[in-house]
Design an enzyme around this catalytic site. Structure first.
Site, PDB file in Angstrom:
ATOM      1  N   VAL A  48     -25.961 -38.108  -6.013  1.00 34.62           N
ATOM      2  CA  VAL A  48     -27.114 -38.453  -5.176  1.00 34.62           C
ATOM      3  C   VAL A  48     -27.781 -39.721  -5.712  1.00 34.62           C
ATOM      4  CG1 VAL A  48     -29.335 -37.692  -4.273  1.00 34.62           C
ATOM      5  CG2 VAL A  48     -27.478 -36.039  -4.585  1.00 34.62           C
ATOM      6  N   LYS A  49     -27.894 -40.708  -4.847  1.00 34.54           N
ATOM      7  CA  LYS A  49     -28.452 -42.013  -5.209  1.00 34.54           C
ATOM      8  C   LYS A  49     -29.945 -42.020  -4.898  1.00 34.54           C
ATOM      9  CE  LYS A  49     -26.649 -46.745  -4.792  1.00 34.54           C
ATOM     10  NZ  LYS A  49     -25.775 -47.586  -3.935  1.00 34.54           N
TER      11      LYS A  49
END
Length: 216
Positions: A86-87
């Site tokens: 997850v960015k």
């Protein structure tokens, strides 16, 4: 050093994977839009399509800038495929989200990092990766590779930091080599930058001579 390709183009990902040196993929809303991928269901499916091509981490970016929104989006993204990372943006609420995800065992990539102080916060919050944007720093007359060196030095001082340095906004093959020298764990870049590592005029001259001699 690991090589990630920074794209949402499936053909480029296939080509990079065929080289045998691809370790992962990073992408973002701008790259998705460039490929004509619009709408949350289509974007999510595209992430899955990318994951099915790559035996490695695939960074998928949240759109929200508030804590609750980032958590909701991040958990959904992480559920899409085991390769998803997850960015999360380097903002106050992003740090909270990084810590939340870390405590939940969800891997993260802290993006839009432009200072050593930001990299320290990301590591403290438990980010899996921190992404300094060296090319954008270079565009503003700041040596981006120096920031990679600085972060690598700081992280070495604190063995409890498990965050990997993911050098981002790489523009060319020289950036890749300099980042490797500086201690980056990962380089994410266009496919062209990776292919440019192959090139040297003496290699071409030498191969041409070998082939000419073999023909004799």
């Amino acid at each position: 050093m690991k090589f990630f390709i920074d794209t949402a183009n499936l053909d480029q990902i296939r080509e990079a994977a065929a080289l045998g040196v691809l370790d992962g993929v990073t992408t973002n809303p701008s790259l998705m839009a460039r490929e004509g991928i619009k709408g949350q269901p289509n974007i999510e499916q595209h992430y899955v399509d990318i994951c099915n091509l790559v035996d490695g981490d695939v960074s998928a970016e949240v759109y929200s800038t508030d804590f609750a929104g980032m958590v909701k989006e991040g958990e959904k993204l992480a559920s899409l495929h085991k390769n998803i990372v997850v960015k999360v943006p380097m903002i106050k609420e992003g740090i909270r989200a990084l810590k939340y995800f870390s405590d939940k065992g969800i891997r993260t990539n802290c993006t839009l990092v432009f200072s050593a102080g930001q990299a320290i916060l990301a590591a403290k919050a438990g980010a899996t990766y921190v992404s300094p944007f060296l090319g954008r720093l270079d565009d503003n007359s700041v040596d981006g590779v120096h920031l990679i060196e600085q972060i690598a030095h700081i992280y070495t001082n604190y063995p409890a930091f498990n965050t990997q340095i993911l050098a981002a906004s790489i523009r060319h093959s020289v950036h890749i080599v300099r980042c490797a020298e500086a201690g980056a764990h990962v380089a994410t870049c266009p496919l062209t930058a990776i292919l440019d590592l192959l090139k040297h005029p003496l290699t071409d001259i030498g191969l041409a001579k070998f082939l000419a001699d073999a023909a004799k």
